[in-house]
Write an enzyme that holds these catalytic residues in place. Structure first.
Site: not given
Length: 293
Positions: A12, A36, A46, A129, A195
């Site tokens: 994403v 990047g 981090d 999660y 889904r």
């Protein structure tokens, strides 16, 4: 706007950075290991290093927080790590005090329902999660209520297309089976579980629109989904689009698996002016087939 993107090297994230650039914004990325994107300002650090996050946020107008861990089965084995990264990382972003924040959550925070899920439907995370995403949502909401940030939480359903490389996701795996790169698609149960799928470029468009909606003291929660389909529907679409068979392997359904998870996206259309353009099932499959690595 100058916009920091966490998780910019992910599926994403790459789409969001591309859409920000195309929309005239100036993205900056926080990256831990991967370099990047070319031509984009990168801050190495981090997510769990609060000082590094603060340095990355300094001087930007907004943050798009996508970074985190996202595998449901793994989260059962490593719940503490998931809380550390998904909740702790979000707290570090909030502590850096961005004026605007778009936070990527998940549609799996909802309690099961056969009806399309609206944003006020009760949450009932069924795995670590989802629980970490719900906890991070709460932190964002309370920070906004305290006047520390203006935020939009996007509850993303199943992003797909765009050359996804994660073969744990059903559309990607089915396409790879059709291409002969993966032996089979495992169908748990009878394949009737439904889904909601949305093209990653449509997700990126929602993220950029949400940036313009955020205002200090305000927190909006918005679903981002588009096309409800069962596993059987996905297989039929892949075979139809590619002209190739998808070899299946069958396994028992997971205990407690939600049979239907569909998004009501009325609010995204009304609040953000968002309209999915690439998310019809055959279009998702065709794009994945043509753009696979």
């Amino acid at each position: 706007m100058r916009v920091l993107v966490t998780g910019a090297s992910g599926f994403v994230g790459r789409a969001v950075v591309a859409h920000l650039l195309a929309s005239g914004h100036q993205p900056r990325v926080l990256t831990h290991t991967a370099p990047g994107p070319e031509g984009v300002d990168a801050v190495h650090g981090d997510l769990l290093d609060r000082a590094a996050v603060a340095r990355a946020v300094s001087g930007v107008d907004a943050v798009v927080h996508l970074a985190g861990l996202g595998r449901v089965r793994e989260s059962f084995e490593q719940p503490l790590r998931y809380y550390d990264v998904n909740v702790g990382g979000t707290l570090n972003v909030l502590a850096a005090r961005p004026e605007r924040l778009v936070f990527a959550s998940t549609g799996t925070v909802y309690a099961p329902s056969a009806d399309p899920l609206t944003e006020d439907h009760p949450r009932a995370p069924a795995n670590p999660y989802s629980a970490t995403k719900a906890a991070a949502e709460d932190a964002v909401a309370w920070a906004a209520r305290a006047g520390l940030v203006g935020a939009v939480t996007l509850r993303l359903f199943n992003a797909a297309g765009g050359g996804d490389r994660d073969t744990t996701r059903v559309i990607t795996r089915a396409v790879e089976v059709a291409a002969g790169r993966v032996e089979s698609l495992v169908v748990f149960g009878d394949g009737s579980a439904v889904r909601d799928f949305v093209h990653v470029r449509d997700v990126a468009a929602a993220v950029v629109l949400a940036l313009g909606r955020s205002a200090v003291g305000r927190h909006d929660v918005v679903n981002v989904g588009a096309t409800a389909a069962s596993v059987r529907d996905v297989v039929d679409s892949v075979e139809r689009v590619t002209g190739r068979p998808v070899r299946l392997a069958h396994a028992p359904a997971h205990v407690g698996e939600v049979p239907v998870l569909r998004a009501d996206t009325s609010l995204a259309r009304e609040l953000l002016g968002w309209q999915p353009e690439h998310s019809a099932l055959d279009d998702l499959v065709r794009d994945q087939w043509l753009s696979r690595a």
